[in-house]
Design an enzyme around this catalytic site. Sequence first.
Site, PDB file in Angstrom:
ATOM      1  NE  ARG A 235     -46.768 -26.203   1.440  1.00  0.00           N
ATOM      2  CZ  ARG A 235     -47.707 -25.658   0.559  1.00  0.00           C
ATOM      3  NH1 ARG A 235     -47.499 -25.906  -0.770  1.00  0.00           N
ATOM      4  NH2 ARG A 235     -48.428 -24.770   0.721  1.00  0.00           N
ATOM      5  CB  ILE A 237     -44.706 -25.392  10.045  1.00  0.00           C
ATOM      6  CG1 ILE A 237     -44.289 -23.725  10.152  1.00  0.00           C
ATOM      7  CG2 ILE A 237     -44.788 -25.748  11.670  1.00  0.00           C
ATOM      8  CD1 ILE A 237     -45.295 -22.826  10.523  1.00  0.00           C
ATOM      9  CG  ASP A 256     -49.697 -32.624   2.997  1.00  0.00           C
ATOM     10  OD1 ASP A 256     -50.791 -32.125   2.284  1.00  0.00           O
ATOM     11  OD2 ASP A 256     -48.940 -32.040   3.470  1.00  0.00           O
ATOM     12  CE  LYS A 312     -59.860 -11.792  -2.940  1.00  0.00           C
ATOM     13  NZ  LYS A 312     -58.874 -11.006  -3.769  1.00  0.00           N
ATOM     14  CB  ALA A 315     -66.709  -5.950   1.731  1.00  0.00           C
ATOM     15  CG  ASN A 364     -53.238 -10.182   9.999  1.00  0.00           C
ATOM     16  OD1 ASN A 364     -53.114  -8.821  10.164  1.00  0.00           O
ATOM     17  ND2 ASN A 364     -52.594 -10.994   9.671  1.00  0.00           N
ATOM     18  CE1 TYR A 370     -54.159 -19.496   8.919  1.00  0.00           C
ATOM     19  CE2 TYR A 370     -53.767 -17.511  10.055  1.00  0.00           C
ATOM     20  CZ  TYR A 370     -53.329 -18.967   9.564  1.00  0.00           C
ATOM     21  OH  TYR A 370     -52.024 -19.438  10.182  1.00  0.00           O
ATOM     22  CB  THR A 407     -43.539 -21.309   5.492  1.00  0.00           C
ATOM     23  OG1 THR A 407     -44.656 -20.535   5.888  1.00  0.00           O
ATOM     24  CG2 THR A 407     -42.968 -22.002   7.069  1.00  0.00           C
TER      25      THR A 407
HETATM   26  P1  NAD Z   1     -47.802 -24.736   4.215  1.00  0.00           P
HETATM   27  O1  NAD Z   1     -48.885 -24.260   3.553  1.00  0.00           O
HETATM   28  O2  NAD Z   1     -46.370 -24.640   3.831  1.00  0.00           O
HETATM   29  O3  NAD Z   1     -48.075 -26.260   4.463  1.00  0.00           O
HETATM   30  C1  NAD Z   1     -49.417 -26.575   4.908  1.00  0.00           C
HETATM   31  C2  NAD Z   1     -49.516 -28.274   4.982  1.00  0.00           C
HETATM   32  O4  NAD Z   1     -50.931 -28.573   4.984  1.00  0.00           O
HETATM   33  C3  NAD Z   1     -49.329 -28.414   3.182  1.00  0.00           C
HETATM   34  O5  NAD Z   1     -48.501 -29.589   3.070  1.00  0.00           O
HETATM   35  C4  NAD Z   1     -50.730 -28.769   2.960  1.00  0.00           C
HETATM   36  O6  NAD Z   1     -50.841 -29.498   1.735  1.00  0.00           O
HETATM   37  C5  NAD Z   1     -51.465 -29.455   4.330  1.00  0.00           C
HETATM   38  N1  NAD Z   1     -52.731 -29.261   3.849  1.00  0.00           N
HETATM   39  C6  NAD Z   1     -53.583 -28.324   3.462  1.00  0.00           C
HETATM   40  N2  NAD Z   1     -54.863 -28.757   3.641  1.00  0.00           N
HETATM   41  C7  NAD Z   1     -54.923 -29.834   3.765  1.00  0.00           C
HETATM   42  C8  NAD Z   1     -55.938 -30.849   4.115  1.00  0.00           C
HETATM   43  N3  NAD Z   1     -57.253 -30.424   3.671  1.00  0.00           N
HETATM   44  N4  NAD Z   1     -55.740 -32.169   4.245  1.00  0.00           N
HETATM   45  C9  NAD Z   1     -54.416 -32.430   4.732  1.00  0.00           C
HETATM   46  N5  NAD Z   1     -53.384 -31.755   4.412  1.00  0.00           N
HETATM   47  C10 NAD Z   1     -53.675 -30.351   4.125  1.00  0.00           C
HETATM   48  O7  NAD Z   1     -47.858 -23.976   5.626  1.00  0.00           O
HETATM   49  P2  NAD Z   1     -46.928 -23.619   6.766  1.00  0.00           P
HETATM   50  O8  NAD Z   1     -46.589 -22.383   6.786  1.00  0.00           O
HETATM   51  O9  NAD Z   1     -45.908 -24.796   6.761  1.00  0.00           O
HETATM   52  O10 NAD Z   1     -48.141 -23.676   8.134  1.00  0.00           O
HETATM   53  C11 NAD Z   1     -48.441 -24.944   8.719  1.00  0.00           C
HETATM   54  C12 NAD Z   1     -49.369 -24.390   9.957  1.00  0.00           C
HETATM   55  O11 NAD Z   1     -49.074 -23.398  10.788  1.00  0.00           O
HETATM   56  C13 NAD Z   1     -50.808 -23.945   9.272  1.00  0.00           C
HETATM   57  O12 NAD Z   1     -51.734 -24.539  10.359  1.00  0.00           O
HETATM   58  C14 NAD Z   1     -50.728 -22.496   9.422  1.00  0.00           C
HETATM   59  O13 NAD Z   1     -52.099 -21.850   9.519  1.00  0.00           O
HETATM   60  C15 NAD Z   1     -49.807 -22.401  10.740  1.00  0.00           C
HETATM   61  N6  NAD Z   1     -49.103 -20.958  10.670  1.00  0.00           N
HETATM   62  C16 NAD Z   1     -48.359 -20.556   9.811  1.00  0.00           C
HETATM   63  C17 NAD Z   1     -47.776 -19.585  10.041  1.00  0.00           C
HETATM   64  C18 NAD Z   1     -46.323 -18.839   9.201  1.00  0.00           C
HETATM   65  O14 NAD Z   1     -45.660 -18.098   9.520  1.00  0.00           O
HETATM   66  N7  NAD Z   1     -45.895 -19.769   8.307  1.00  0.00           N
HETATM   67  C19 NAD Z   1     -47.785 -18.678  11.177  1.00  0.00           C
HETATM   68  C20 NAD Z   1     -48.836 -19.158  11.965  1.00  0.00           C
HETATM   69  C21 NAD Z   1     -49.464 -20.216  11.707  1.00  0.00           C
END
Ligand code: NAD
Length: 466
Positions: A235, A237, A256, A312, A315, A364, A370, A407
Amino acid sequence: MSDRYGDFVQSTIGKKVAKNLGLPLPESLDRFESGQRLVRGSVLVGRADGGDMSVSAAVARILSELHAEIYVNSRDDIKDALADAGIDAKANTGGDEKFKVLLFDASNISNADELKQVYEFFHFVARRIEKSGRVIIIGRPPEAIDDVETALAQRALEGFVKSVGKEFKRGVTAQLIYVAKGAEQHLDSTLRFFTSARSAYVSGQVVRVSQGDAVDVDWTQPLGGKTMLVTGASRGIGEAIARVLAREGAHVICLDVPQQQSDLQKVASEISGSTIMVDITSDEAGKEIAEAAQKRGGLDAIIHNAGVTRDKTLAKMDEEKWDMVININLASIVKLNRYLLDHEAFKDNARIVCVSSISGIAGNLGQSNYATSKAGVIGLVNATAKQLADNDKGMTINAVAPGFIETQMTEAIPFAIREAGRRMNSMSQGGLPVDVAETIAWLASPASGGLNGNTVRVCGQSLLGA
Ligand code: NAD
């Protein structure tokens, strides 16, 4: 996820209301569609005076393959380089022509006075760039220059580009490419990306192109015959990355967690890819990926996209939230890369692309776990890039750092913070998963051998961490 305000201001009435109230006016951004020309409009190209023609010659060769209408200012000696590449450039008469791309070779600028040529080139056409236009300056990496005056002039280009990115609005992006001497033949993939609608939400970036292995590609299917693995592909990105890599010709192994099985299988079957259901933090993950890769003769790229947030303030943050975020977002990547390199799962010229975040650059509130993990990803990329440059396999590693992308992850942010995050950038809007995916497809391309150790923000030039 929908941006109701963004949709509203696209209407005539919405535009008027927003203008009168001084509210942000997000422009609908051009985005790439299959079969489209890369540059849909005219290109004005120019260069600073100087004897070294190597950047201009490379630019001319690349432009000759893009089939765009090329303009030059009358007394500009880039005409000769363009003519050598078979381009019959038109003269910019200062009339009604509008430009989609303004491209300037600043590689010969060697002191503060000569920066005036940048002013002169852009000043006279600043009002003649189209919506979703592109400003591109090419210079030399200042850190490789010993002469103080030349180094400061090249470094100064960064301030110019970042300001233009903030000023031009209307979906115009601005980028600076520092190309090392002798690496001009590696500019193709980067120029193609930055001149096109593929870079819709990338702006204010400084990218370094260095020596690397040159690999010829078929530009209609640059990833044809390649095997690429995307983590977190069910799902958001990750799904968009899998779809774009497949569109460009790759066989995509979609990975995944087992809980995401049905979504993952749907994505994989729609792009004729394959699946691996495994948690990337588990001990089996490396082995399963290596086995799947070996069945296909090895991996041409791995995209470390899977990631989580558990926000979170420090603290209130329990140990579990810290451990989980560090393990998934950072430690698992370290472990997987090591395993896959040790077990020779990568082919020559393979690419590793990691997904960081602007949170890792700016920090942040409520995201100490994170931001630590995502800053660590940048550290990992920098350190690994040095190692890969020293071995002779032609491999590279780079990162993207998304800003606010629409997303499920950003949908979970409380409304007021979400709206601020979405608007605090030069585009006044959030990006789409496809914007991150297009950037990754560029970095993962076999033609991107000159890109190693870059972190490219996909954030519409967010004010955070800028
Ligand atoms: P999302 O939560 O929609 O998708 C993340 C996917 O990673 C999910 O399908 C989840 O099942 C999978 N996943 C999580 N833990 C896992 C594990 N242990 N093993 C295998 N798969 C695992 O998130 P997204 O918004 O699509 O984000 C994708 C990436 O982009 C992430 O690394 C996120 O930190 C980064 N990111 C997103 C944003 C944003 O604005 N959405 C901004 C900066 C960075």
